[in-house]
Design an enzyme around this catalytic site. Sequence first.
Site, PDB file in Angstrom:
ATOM      1  N   GLY A  12      32.529  40.708  36.246  1.00 34.40           N
ATOM      2  CA  GLY A  12      33.976  40.651  36.051  1.00 34.40           C
ATOM      3  C   GLY A  12      34.546  39.931  37.253  1.00 34.40           C
ATOM      4  CB  CYS A  13      35.742  37.225  38.156  1.00 34.01           C
ATOM      5  SG  CYS A  13      34.114  37.096  37.530  1.00 34.01           S
ATOM      6  CB  ALA A  14      40.101  38.055  40.948  1.00 35.75           C
ATOM      7  NE  ARG A  41      41.126  40.703  37.944  1.00 33.98           N
ATOM      8  CZ  ARG A  41      41.596  41.197  36.806  1.00 33.98           C
ATOM      9  NH1 ARG A  41      42.629  42.012  36.814  1.00 33.98           N
ATOM     10  NH2 ARG A  41      41.047  40.872  35.671  1.00 33.98           N
ATOM     11  N   GLY A 182      36.820  35.544  42.897  1.00 32.59           N
ATOM     12  CA  GLY A 182      36.218  36.745  43.473  1.00 32.59           C
ATOM     13  C   GLY A 182      35.384  37.414  42.398  1.00 32.59           C
TER      14      GLY A 182
END
Lengths: 361, 500
Positions: A12-14, A41, A182
Amino acid sequence: MFKRHESKDISGCAVVGIMNEKGKTMRGDVITNAIAVMHERSNGLGGGFAAYGIYPEFKDYYAFHIMFEDEGVKDEVETFLQDNMVLVKSEAIPVRKKMSLMNTPILWRYFLEVPKSKIPSGFSEEDFVVSVVMRINIRFNGAFVFSSGKNMGIFKGLGYPEDVSRFFRLEEYEGYLWTAHGRFPTNTPGWWGGAHPFGLLDWAVVHNGEISSYGINKRYLEMFGYECTLMTDTEVIVYMLDLLLRKHNLPQDIALTALAPPFWKEIDEMDKNKKEAMTALRMVYGSALLNGPFSIIISSSNSMIGMTDRIMLRPMVVARKQDTVYMSSEESAIREVCQDPDEVWSPQGGEPVYARLEEKA
Amino acid sequence: MRMIPPEFIVKIDDTCIKCKRCVNECSFGALKFENDRVVADHEKCVACHRCTAFCPTYAIKVEKFPMSFKDNALWGQDILKGLWKQAESGAKILTGAGNDKPYPIFWDRMVLDACQVTNPSIDPLREPMELRTYIGKKPDKLEFWQDKKGDIKLTTVMEPQIKLETPIIFAGMSYGAVSLNVQLILAKAARELGTIMNTGEGGLPQELADYKDNIVVQCASGRFGVDLSYLNSCAAVEIKIGQGAKPGIGGHLPGEKVTEEISRTRRIPSGTDAISPAPHHDIYSIEDLRQLIYALKEATRYKKPIGVKIAAVHNVAAIASGVVRAGADILTIDGFRGGTGASPQVIRDHVGIPIELALARVDEQLRKEGIRHMASIIASGGIRQSADVLKAIALGADAVAIGTAALISMGCHLCQKCHTGLCAWGIATQKPELVKRLKVEEGVRRLVNMIKAWNLEIKEILGALGVNSIESLRGSRERLRGVDLDEVYLDVLGIKPAGR
Ligand code: SF4
Ligand code: SF4
């Protein structure tokens, strides 16, 4: 130590992107502040940045950012580069030596030119550069090309994005387009090449989500000679764009639509020309459809494009303040670096949002 | 003396009310009404279950004849019975329906993936789930032209395509092998479901003319019924090279089955044997196939896709590549479990390879050669349920064709006596009194229901896989895992083992 993924990379990410459409540059700390807001995140296992306009004095040369596991493979790759391209300049990528990030590799950058004589007939210069990049990534165990475009570069590593930024001293760079990523990987290979953005030529992609159609997207690309070695969705997206835009020469809108096309019931309602075009697009490029949740920011020297999957299973917020366009997973990141934007909106699922560099008169 | 014991024993208990329905329904002559009771000739019972379906009191039961043989892993009962039959008749053993031998079923050794946490599954009741599939040759890329206003127009000229609203089509079953009512059911159901049926090699009965947009007509080695109007009364033309149940051999419809109507659709005199030669006598090599493909394209003015159906045999990948390069727009691969109206048992049970392996190899080979887009792949031969459809698509099929499963929805109980022409369910027979047992409207309802149910199940699984259109599963072998398969089979199937 630098193990590549053996199974599909899941995370998962930003994501954030900031672009000044007039080409006015900003320092790397702006985007760093934005992505740092979304600390939650990420989980410290991957952060990275793509920056455009950072090498004005070398803007005519391909800038390769490469990571090496050891001096031995660095020597081998350098010999290979010298055999295939003309080396204009080579130097260590400056880092804060005192900071210790996990598994830090040797990080080097090269400015290169393509000798016309090396390009096989029927190949373009860009085809040739792509083939050099592919050969390095596949043939040289322990070497990996982070980026290969002109006047741009990708900086990434294992750590929170703000730490990666400090490590690479990004506040010392000036660029008109920045994207950042991120990561929150759920399996932990601890390999710097696995961090994002992922780039090829001057394309860079940051991506939040997991593409459930990965298997067929990858097999489709393999039909056209792309070798997906990283097991990441982002790699697949970059190659897909390269295939559709550069090799198949599709108009940008159409290429992006192929990745997140309208539903059949929408197509059935379209006027004749559009219906014909969309029907053919889905028939021929069905294997290019990125199915599953994603929001991505695709950047190149002259544009930044934000897009989500067709049913918008991952968030994306866009804002504009005068000539600067912001795209982000969360509005908070935009507000951190731009208190009162002129407008803020959430794009429709599958609908690309563009920021374009104005042609200089 | 009786050398061969009966296969089944029919038991009628004292709840029988002597209504005689079972006697009337038994088309194999196994039941008689004598001395005020139903008497069974056990040897004639084929376990078609027509009697049990009609008995109002459940008085009649069909059981396996309880005769134990001395255990013998080598000399199974089937083998003994076959030998005794041949010792009596001196003939090859004929049979119907598909290969029933216990070969491994690879569908049952592959499992599908589902989303958990990192990517969301999709609720098919709330979100669109797309099954639409286009069958036909595709270009490898598209070209567009953008006008000054920015409007986009497609400039690539597309080859003809068949639009399917489900990736399930009906396999070729000829008028002659099956009854007219079966073909009517297939045609009407195909129209209602937005898919296609296939006439098989027996020509196109007039009664089907209305459904031409949902019909594929065959051009097989017997060339039955083939003329210009036939070739143009359809959605596509299929050249039948082979059939999974009997690769390498032709067909033989005995003269007694060539009724007036069949003689009209096959364009042969009634009462004469309808012979399909083993090879097409004008196709002895791949170049000949190319000529026939292009002759058919000419005859249909390049307005219809031309398909080629081959049986899955050892070198199927190389053959498939040749067929695609010869110009086929649709390639149907029929596995060794495919059904048949009549086939020598030795061929049905021992020749050919499983569709799962054939499909996996063909898709991979065409991709390797960069020609996968040049033809759509239809997989058939032993597709039993929606799960098999999904797995076939994940292996790389564009669509699947079902024959036996469609017949089962109409009542077939897989007694494997199709070759006798006595089918009690009105399916594999031409006897008017039997054919009329199969009610067309009821058959359509049942077949449509079955496919709709499969469609719902397919959507459910796509949702669980986190994708909302079938093309995102097509060829996505990453979503399949093998269980109980060794490395060689995993490699042939191009999938990973479960757990990895
Ligand atoms: S159908 Fe049943 S009840 Fe009627 S005669 Fe046969 S066994 Fe008896
Ligand atoms: S079609 Fe009729 S004869 Fe053939 S297996 Fe089915 S029930 Fe038996």
